[in-house]
Scaffold this active site. Sequence first.
Site, PDB file in Angstrom:
ATOM      1  N   ASP A  78       0.850  -1.189   0.000  1.00 34.43           N
ATOM      2  CA  ASP A  78       0.000   0.000   0.000  1.00 34.43           C
ATOM      3  C   ASP A  78       0.890   1.244   0.000  1.00 34.43           C
ATOM      4  O   ASP A  78       1.903   1.284   0.701  1.00 34.43           O
ATOM      5  CB  ASP A  78      -0.901  -0.014   1.242  1.00 34.43           C
ATOM      6  CG  ASP A  78      -2.037   0.982   1.137  1.00 34.43           C
ATOM      7  OD1 ASP A  78      -1.754   2.204   1.116  1.00 34.43           O
ATOM      8  OD2 ASP A  78      -3.206   0.561   1.089  1.00 34.43           O
ATOM      9  N   ILE A  79       0.514   2.254  -0.776  1.00 35.97           N
ATOM     10  CA  ILE A  79       1.333   3.470  -0.840  1.00 35.97           C
ATOM     11  C   ILE A  79       1.160   4.352   0.397  1.00 35.97           C
ATOM     12  O   ILE A  79       1.973   5.243   0.637  1.00 35.97           O
ATOM     13  CB  ILE A  79       1.071   4.292  -2.124  1.00 35.97           C
ATOM     14  CG1 ILE A  79      -0.379   4.759  -2.208  1.00 35.97           C
ATOM     15  CG2 ILE A  79       1.484   3.506  -3.357  1.00 35.97           C
ATOM     16  CD1 ILE A  79      -0.644   5.763  -3.314  1.00 35.97           C
ATOM     17  N   ASN A 119     -13.102  -4.163   2.897  1.00 32.58           N
ATOM     18  CA  ASN A 119     -14.225  -3.242   3.025  1.00 32.58           C
ATOM     19  C   ASN A 119     -15.082  -3.361   1.772  1.00 32.58           C
ATOM     20  O   ASN A 119     -14.568  -3.240   0.663  1.00 32.58           O
ATOM     21  CB  ASN A 119     -13.728  -1.793   3.159  1.00 32.58           C
ATOM     22  CG  ASN A 119     -12.899  -1.584   4.399  1.00 32.58           C
ATOM     23  OD1 ASN A 119     -13.220  -2.093   5.452  1.00 32.58           O
ATOM     24  ND2 ASN A 119     -11.822  -0.835   4.263  1.00 32.58           N
ATOM     25  N   GLU A 142     -13.049   2.342  -0.652  1.00 33.81           N
ATOM     26  CA  GLU A 142     -12.646   3.530  -1.398  1.00 33.81           C
ATOM     27  C   GLU A 142     -12.348   3.257  -2.870  1.00 33.81           C
ATOM     28  O   GLU A 142     -12.495   4.144  -3.692  1.00 33.81           O
ATOM     29  CB  GLU A 142     -11.430   4.182  -0.740  1.00 33.81           C
ATOM     30  CG  GLU A 142     -11.758   4.728   0.643  1.00 33.81           C
ATOM     31  CD  GLU A 142     -10.552   5.351   1.318  1.00 33.81           C
ATOM     32  OE1 GLU A 142      -9.434   5.290   0.762  1.00 33.81           O
ATOM     33  OE2 GLU A 142     -10.741   5.888   2.417  1.00 33.81           O
ATOM     34  N   VAL A 143     -11.892   2.057  -3.192  1.00 32.64           N
ATOM     35  CA  VAL A 143     -11.579   1.706  -4.575  1.00 32.64           C
ATOM     36  C   VAL A 143     -12.573   0.646  -5.029  1.00 32.64           C
ATOM     37  O   VAL A 143     -12.694  -0.391  -4.382  1.00 32.64           O
ATOM     38  CB  VAL A 143     -10.131   1.192  -4.713  1.00 32.64           C
ATOM     39  CG1 VAL A 143      -9.834   0.803  -6.160  1.00 32.64           C
ATOM     40  CG2 VAL A 143      -9.136   2.241  -4.223  1.00 32.64           C
ATOM     41  N   HIS A 154     -10.551  -5.942  -3.044  1.00 35.31           N
ATOM     42  CA  HIS A 154      -9.196  -6.049  -2.523  1.00 35.31           C
ATOM     43  C   HIS A 154      -9.232  -6.418  -1.053  1.00 35.31           C
ATOM     44  O   HIS A 154     -10.167  -6.105  -0.339  1.00 35.31           O
ATOM     45  CB  HIS A 154      -8.392  -4.762  -2.739  1.00 35.31           C
ATOM     46  CG  HIS A 154      -8.999  -3.533  -2.144  1.00 35.31           C
ATOM     47  ND1 HIS A 154     -10.115  -2.905  -2.673  1.00 35.31           N
ATOM     48  CD2 HIS A 154      -8.639  -2.799  -1.061  1.00 35.31           C
ATOM     49  CE1 HIS A 154     -10.404  -1.838  -1.953  1.00 35.31           C
ATOM     50  NE2 HIS A 154      -9.521  -1.750  -0.952  1.00 35.31           N
ATOM     51  N   HIS A 199      -6.811  -6.237   2.400  1.00 34.66           N
ATOM     52  CA  HIS A 199      -5.642  -5.663   3.057  1.00 34.66           C
ATOM     53  C   HIS A 199      -5.050  -6.733   3.978  1.00 34.66           C
ATOM     54  O   HIS A 199      -5.788  -7.380   4.714  1.00 34.66           O
ATOM     55  CB  HIS A 199      -6.028  -4.469   3.938  1.00 34.66           C
ATOM     56  CG  HIS A 199      -6.673  -3.344   3.223  1.00 34.66           C
ATOM     57  ND1 HIS A 199      -5.996  -2.180   2.909  1.00 34.66           N
ATOM     58  CD2 HIS A 199      -7.943  -3.180   2.775  1.00 34.66           C
ATOM     59  CE1 HIS A 199      -6.820  -1.352   2.305  1.00 34.66           C
ATOM     60  NE2 HIS A 199      -8.008  -1.934   2.206  1.00 34.66           N
TER      61      HIS A 199
END
Length: 125
Positions: free
Chosen positions: A39-40, A97, A105-106, A110, A112
């Site tokens: 993650d950035i 999520n 958010e995206v 995905h 995490h």
Amino acid sequence: MPIDATRPYDESNIFARILRGELPCSKVYEDEHVLAFNDIRPLAPTHVLVIPKGAYVSWDDFSARGSDEEIAAFVRAVGRIAREQGLVAPGYRLLANIGEAAGQEVPHLHVHIFAGRGLGPMLAG
């Protein structure tokens, strides 16, 4: 900004752009069906994002439309990454999520992987 996981897949989302090679990532793992990268904006010393390469908005979308091979590859990739990163013995947390109420958010499924320090209770407040 959170998204509605019931909406159609948005081909312009950041993960779709990473998958097309339009944006760079710090790759941790890749196979035919899965890409994982750091993650950035990490929220823990280890913060890896694991995404299917297919256009899936959410877990329910993926479980309904993904092939058995894609689903198995995704689940196996999460475990493999945890093992390869040395996270199993000290422990790690998985988080996905899904939808606006959960803070997705995206608009691309995905997971995490968090590790590297005490992570506290699962949910605050």
